[in-house]
Scaffold this motif. Structure first.
Motif, PDB file in Angstrom:
ATOM      1  N   GLU A 178       0.832  -1.211   0.000  1.00  0.00           N
ATOM      2  CA  GLU A 178       0.000   0.000   0.000  1.00  0.00           C
ATOM      3  C   GLU A 178       0.863   1.256   0.000  1.00  0.00           C
ATOM      4  OE1 GLU A 178      -3.418   2.198  -0.227  1.00  0.00           O
ATOM      5  OE2 GLU A 178      -3.173   0.018  -0.413  1.00  0.00           O
ATOM      6  N   LEU A 179       1.923   1.233   0.701  1.00  0.00           N
ATOM      7  CA  LEU A 179       2.781   2.415   0.765  1.00  0.00           C
ATOM      8  C   LEU A 179       3.469   2.692  -0.567  1.00  0.00           C
ATOM      9  CD1 LEU A 179       4.414   1.979   4.303  1.00  0.00           C
ATOM     10  CD2 LEU A 179       2.690   3.657   3.616  1.00  0.00           C
ATOM     11  N   PHE A 180       3.830   1.699  -1.255  1.00  0.00           N
ATOM     12  CA  PHE A 180       4.572   1.879  -2.508  1.00  0.00           C
ATOM     13  C   PHE A 180       3.691   1.742  -3.746  1.00  0.00           C
ATOM     14  CE2 PHE A 180       7.835   0.737   0.554  1.00  0.00           C
ATOM     15  CZ  PHE A 180       8.839   1.646   0.268  1.00  0.00           C
ATOM     16  N   ASP A 181       2.376   1.750  -3.583  1.00  0.00           N
ATOM     17  CA  ASP A 181       1.463   1.667  -4.720  1.00  0.00           C
ATOM     18  C   ASP A 181       1.147   3.081  -5.203  1.00  0.00           C
ATOM     19  OD1 ASP A 181      -0.224   0.859  -6.642  1.00  0.00           O
ATOM     20  OD2 ASP A 181      -1.860   0.256  -5.306  1.00  0.00           O
ATOM     21  N   THR A 182       1.404   3.420  -6.474  1.00  0.00           N
ATOM     22  CA  THR A 182       1.172   4.755  -7.059  1.00  0.00           C
ATOM     23  C   THR A 182      -0.047   4.790  -7.982  1.00  0.00           C
ATOM     24  OG1 THR A 182       2.692   4.214  -8.868  1.00  0.00           O
ATOM     25  CG2 THR A 182       3.640   5.303  -6.943  1.00  0.00           C
ATOM     26  N   THR A 183      -0.875   3.808  -7.946  1.00  0.00           N
ATOM     27  CA  THR A 183      -2.051   3.768  -8.817  1.00  0.00           C
ATOM     28  C   THR A 183      -3.138   4.729  -8.296  1.00  0.00           C
ATOM     29  OG1 THR A 183      -1.549   1.465  -9.311  1.00  0.00           O
ATOM     30  CG2 THR A 183      -3.743   2.246  -9.871  1.00  0.00           C
ATOM     31  N   ILE A 184      -3.753   5.515  -9.220  1.00  0.00           N
ATOM     32  CA  ILE A 184      -4.852   6.451  -8.862  1.00  0.00           C
ATOM     33  C   ILE A 184      -6.173   5.749  -9.147  1.00  0.00           C
ATOM     34  CG2 ILE A 184      -5.934   8.663  -9.396  1.00  0.00           C
ATOM     35  CD1 ILE A 184      -3.141   9.682 -10.142  1.00  0.00           C
ATOM     36  N   ARG A 185      -6.961   5.599  -8.128  1.00  0.00           N
ATOM     37  CA  ARG A 185      -8.229   4.875  -8.262  1.00  0.00           C
ATOM     38  C   ARG A 185      -9.461   5.775  -7.997  1.00  0.00           C
ATOM     39  NH1 ARG A 185      -4.779   1.126  -5.778  1.00  0.00           N
ATOM     40  NH2 ARG A 185      -4.518  -0.825  -6.952  1.00  0.00           N
ATOM     41  N   ARG A 186      -9.291   6.914  -7.322  1.00  0.00           N
ATOM     42  CA  ARG A 186     -10.437   7.755  -6.967  1.00  0.00           C
ATOM     43  C   ARG A 186     -10.168   9.189  -7.381  1.00  0.00           C
ATOM     44  NH1 ARG A 186      -9.614   4.396  -2.674  1.00  0.00           N
ATOM     45  NH2 ARG A 186      -8.339   6.013  -1.654  1.00  0.00           N
ATOM     46  N   GLN A 189     -10.839  11.801  -5.622  1.00  0.00           N
ATOM     47  CA  GLN A 189     -10.339  12.539  -4.475  1.00  0.00           C
ATOM     48  C   GLN A 189      -8.808  12.570  -4.473  1.00  0.00           C
ATOM     49  OE1 GLN A 189     -12.301  14.224  -2.407  1.00  0.00           O
ATOM     50  NE2 GLN A 189     -10.493  15.038  -1.328  1.00  0.00           N
ATOM     51  N   GLN A 190      -8.199  11.525  -4.999  1.00  0.00           N
ATOM     52  CA  GLN A 190      -6.734  11.483  -5.041  1.00  0.00           C
ATOM     53  C   GLN A 190      -6.185  12.557  -5.984  1.00  0.00           C
ATOM     54  OE1 GLN A 190      -5.852   7.465  -6.117  1.00  0.00           O
ATOM     55  NE2 GLN A 190      -6.151   6.653  -4.036  1.00  0.00           N
ATOM     56  N   LEU A 191      -6.915  12.814  -7.112  1.00  0.00           N
ATOM     57  CA  LEU A 191      -6.465  13.867  -8.020  1.00  0.00           C
ATOM     58  C   LEU A 191      -6.657  15.251  -7.403  1.00  0.00           C
ATOM     59  CD1 LEU A 191      -7.809  12.542 -11.441  1.00  0.00           C
ATOM     60  CD2 LEU A 191      -5.440  12.616 -10.678  1.00  0.00           C
ATOM     61  N   GLU A 192      -7.788  15.429  -6.737  1.00  0.00           N
ATOM     62  CA  GLU A 192      -8.025  16.727  -6.109  1.00  0.00           C
ATOM     63  C   GLU A 192      -7.031  16.992  -4.998  1.00  0.00           C
ATOM     64  OE1 GLU A 192     -12.057  16.592  -4.892  1.00  0.00           O
ATOM     65  OE2 GLU A 192     -12.873  16.838  -6.942  1.00  0.00           O
ATOM     66  N   ASP A 193      -6.683  15.957  -4.265  1.00  0.00           N
ATOM     67  CA  ASP A 193      -5.671  16.148  -3.219  1.00  0.00           C
ATOM     68  C   ASP A 193      -4.314  16.502  -3.829  1.00  0.00           C
ATOM     69  OD1 ASP A 193      -7.593  15.571  -1.357  1.00  0.00           O
ATOM     70  OD2 ASP A 193      -7.016  13.441  -1.156  1.00  0.00           O
ATOM     71  N   ALA A 194      -4.066  15.983  -5.004  1.00  0.00           N
ATOM     72  CA  ALA A 194      -2.803  16.302  -5.671  1.00  0.00           C
ATOM     73  C   ALA A 194      -2.876  17.588  -6.474  1.00  0.00           C
ATOM     74  CB  ALA A 194      -2.406  15.142  -6.590  1.00  0.00           C
ATOM     75  N   LYS A 195      -4.076  18.300  -6.462  1.00  0.00           N
ATOM     76  CA  LYS A 195      -4.287  19.555  -7.164  1.00  0.00           C
ATOM     77  C   LYS A 195      -4.051  19.400  -8.662  1.00  0.00           C
ATOM     78  CE  LYS A 195      -3.139  22.441  -3.185  1.00  0.00           C
ATOM     79  NZ  LYS A 195      -2.285  23.542  -2.682  1.00  0.00           N
ATOM     80  N   LEU A 196      -4.600  18.342  -9.199  1.00  0.00           N
ATOM     81  CA  LEU A 196      -4.519  18.092 -10.631  1.00  0.00           C
ATOM     82  C   LEU A 196      -5.911  18.205 -11.225  1.00  0.00           C
ATOM     83  CD1 LEU A 196      -2.105  15.013 -10.631  1.00  0.00           C
ATOM     84  CD2 LEU A 196      -1.537  17.382 -11.197  1.00  0.00           C
ATOM     85  N   PRO A 197      -6.051  18.795 -12.429  1.00  0.00           N
ATOM     86  CA  PRO A 197      -7.384  18.947 -13.031  1.00  0.00           C
ATOM     87  C   PRO A 197      -7.922  17.597 -13.486  1.00  0.00           C
ATOM     88  CG  PRO A 197      -5.694  19.648 -14.576  1.00  0.00           C
ATOM     89  CD  PRO A 197      -4.989  19.380 -13.288  1.00  0.00           C
ATOM     90  N   VAL A 198      -9.225  17.465 -13.374  1.00  0.00           N
ATOM     91  CA  VAL A 198      -9.905  16.248 -13.809  1.00  0.00           C
ATOM     92  C   VAL A 198     -10.437  16.503 -15.208  1.00  0.00           C
ATOM     93  CG1 VAL A 198     -11.763  14.620 -13.342  1.00  0.00           C
ATOM     94  CG2 VAL A 198     -10.498  15.663 -11.449  1.00  0.00           C
ATOM     95  N   ILE A 199      -9.975  15.797 -16.183  1.00  0.00           N
ATOM     96  CA  ILE A 199     -10.395  15.993 -17.577  1.00  0.00           C
ATOM     97  C   ILE A 199     -11.723  15.309 -17.828  1.00  0.00           C
ATOM     98  CG2 ILE A 199      -9.746  15.567 -19.973  1.00  0.00           C
ATOM     99  CD1 ILE A 199      -6.829  15.741 -19.089  1.00  0.00           C
ATOM    100  N   THR A 200     -11.847  14.106 -17.430  1.00  0.00           N
ATOM    101  CA  THR A 200     -13.085  13.372 -17.638  1.00  0.00           C
ATOM    102  C   THR A 200     -13.193  12.293 -16.585  1.00  0.00           C
ATOM    103  OG1 THR A 200     -14.396  12.096 -19.212  1.00  0.00           O
ATOM    104  CG2 THR A 200     -12.041  11.696 -19.205  1.00  0.00           C
ATOM    105  N   ALA A 201     -14.345  11.753 -16.469  1.00  0.00           N
ATOM    106  CA  ALA A 201     -14.588  10.699 -15.490  1.00  0.00           C
ATOM    107  C   ALA A 201     -15.485   9.665 -16.127  1.00  0.00           C
ATOM    108  CB  ALA A 201     -15.233  11.260 -14.234  1.00  0.00           C
ATOM    109  N   ILE A 202     -15.251   8.456 -15.855  1.00  0.00           N
ATOM    110  CA  ILE A 202     -16.054   7.350 -16.369  1.00  0.00           C
ATOM    111  C   ILE A 202     -17.124   7.056 -15.332  1.00  0.00           C
ATOM    112  CG2 ILE A 202     -16.020   4.940 -17.100  1.00  0.00           C
ATOM    113  CD1 ILE A 202     -13.107   5.330 -17.876  1.00  0.00           C
ATOM    114  N   PRO A 203     -18.368   7.232 -15.720  1.00  0.00           N
ATOM    115  CA  PRO A 203     -19.431   6.983 -14.732  1.00  0.00           C
ATOM    116  C   PRO A 203     -19.546   5.504 -14.410  1.00  0.00           C
ATOM    117  CG  PRO A 203     -20.360   7.379 -16.886  1.00  0.00           C
ATOM    118  CD  PRO A 203     -18.901   7.639 -17.034  1.00  0.00           C
ATOM    119  N   LYS A 204     -20.062   5.266 -13.271  1.00  0.00           N
ATOM    120  CA  LYS A 204     -20.266   3.884 -12.852  1.00  0.00           C
ATOM    121  C   LYS A 204     -21.461   3.326 -13.610  1.00  0.00           C
ATOM    122  CE  LYS A 204     -19.743   2.848  -8.585  1.00  0.00           C
ATOM    123  NZ  LYS A 204     -19.967   2.710  -7.107  1.00  0.00           N
ATOM    124  N   ILE A 205     -21.308   2.262 -14.211  1.00  0.00           N
ATOM    125  CA  ILE A 205     -22.358   1.618 -14.996  1.00  0.00           C
ATOM    126  C   ILE A 205     -22.964   0.525 -14.144  1.00  0.00           C
ATOM    127  CG2 ILE A 205     -22.875   0.325 -17.096  1.00  0.00           C
ATOM    128  CD1 ILE A 205     -20.454   1.694 -18.385  1.00  0.00           C
TER     129      ILE A 205
END
Length: 228
Positions: free
Chosen positions: A200-208, A210-226
């Motif tokens: 968990e500590l060394f995992d760099t995968t973005i799954r949510r 909120q992780q982008l907003e915490d990193a202050k990165l713009p969200v271009i698009t989002a895939i809705p939950k189907i």
């Protein structure tokens, strides 16, 4: 003849001391001396072919005793002696020459075989050195074996000693099996938790998002939950 020549020369010397060279007595002795010297030179230059030294000695002896033989001129005794000396030297030199020729032939053969002999000598020296080293090593081992054998026989009763007598234990010295099972479960749980935390500590995968907003990165698009 040589004695006559020597005697005439001595008389001529005495006459020259008394008279001049133009005196009749001096001239007579000079003519006689010249005649004897000419006869001696003729005798020395005359060829005596087909005669060996023994025959020449016989001729000289016959001439010295007043023999009437006219076929050969008498030879001087000193000349015969010189002839024998020269002949002896010739024979000795001939033998020395033959021996030197044989030595030269032998040395030539040895010189031709020098290369192979030198190689064989080096090989033999190397073999001798190796055999000597092997012999020294075997002698050293033999002496060491004798020394070790002597010490073994001397200390045979002292090398092995019984300190305590063996006995049968009254109870088992190992822990119960349940203890090993509990320890195994605890160790497995700790290993699993530690592995999960590490991943968990060394995992760099973005799954949510909120992780982008915490990193202050713009969200271009989002895939809705189907939902199906």
């Amino acid at each position: 003849m040589e004695e006559q020549i020597i005697e005439i020369r001595s008389e001529l010397t005495l006459l020259k001391a008394k008279y001049t060279t133009s005196h009749s007595a001096v001239q007579a002795k000079l003519r006689e001396l010249q005649r004897l010297e000419q006869e001696r030179s003729v005798l020395l230059n005359s060829e005596q072919t087909g005669l060996d030294s023994d025959q020449l000695w016989d001729i000289a002896s016959a001439a010295g005793t007043g023999s009437s033989s006219r076929e050969f001129q008498p030879l001087l005794i000193t000349q015969l002696q010189n002839l024998q000396i020269v002949r002896g030297r010739y024979e000795s030199l001939k033998q020395e020459t033959s021996s030197l020729e044989s030595m030269i032939a032998e040395l030539t053969a040895n010189a031709k075989n020098y290369g192979s002999n030198a190689k064989q000598l080096l090989r033999l020296q190397r073999d001798v050195t190796l055999k000597r080293e092997l012999y020294d090593e075997l002698v050293e081992r033999y002496e060491m074996a004798e020394l070790t054998g002597s010490l073994g026989i001397f200390e045979q009763n002292k090398r092995v000693k019984v300190i305590d007598l063996p006995y049968t234990p009254s109870s088992s010295t190992n822990l119960p099996a349940i203890v090993f099972a509990i320890l195994g479960v605890i160790a497995g749980i700790a290993l699993g938790v530690g592995t999960a935390i590490f991943l968990e500590l060394f995992d760099t995968t973005i799954r949510r998002r909120q992780q982008l907003e915490d990193a202050k990165l713009p969200v271009i698009t989002a895939i809705p939950k189907i939902s199906i």
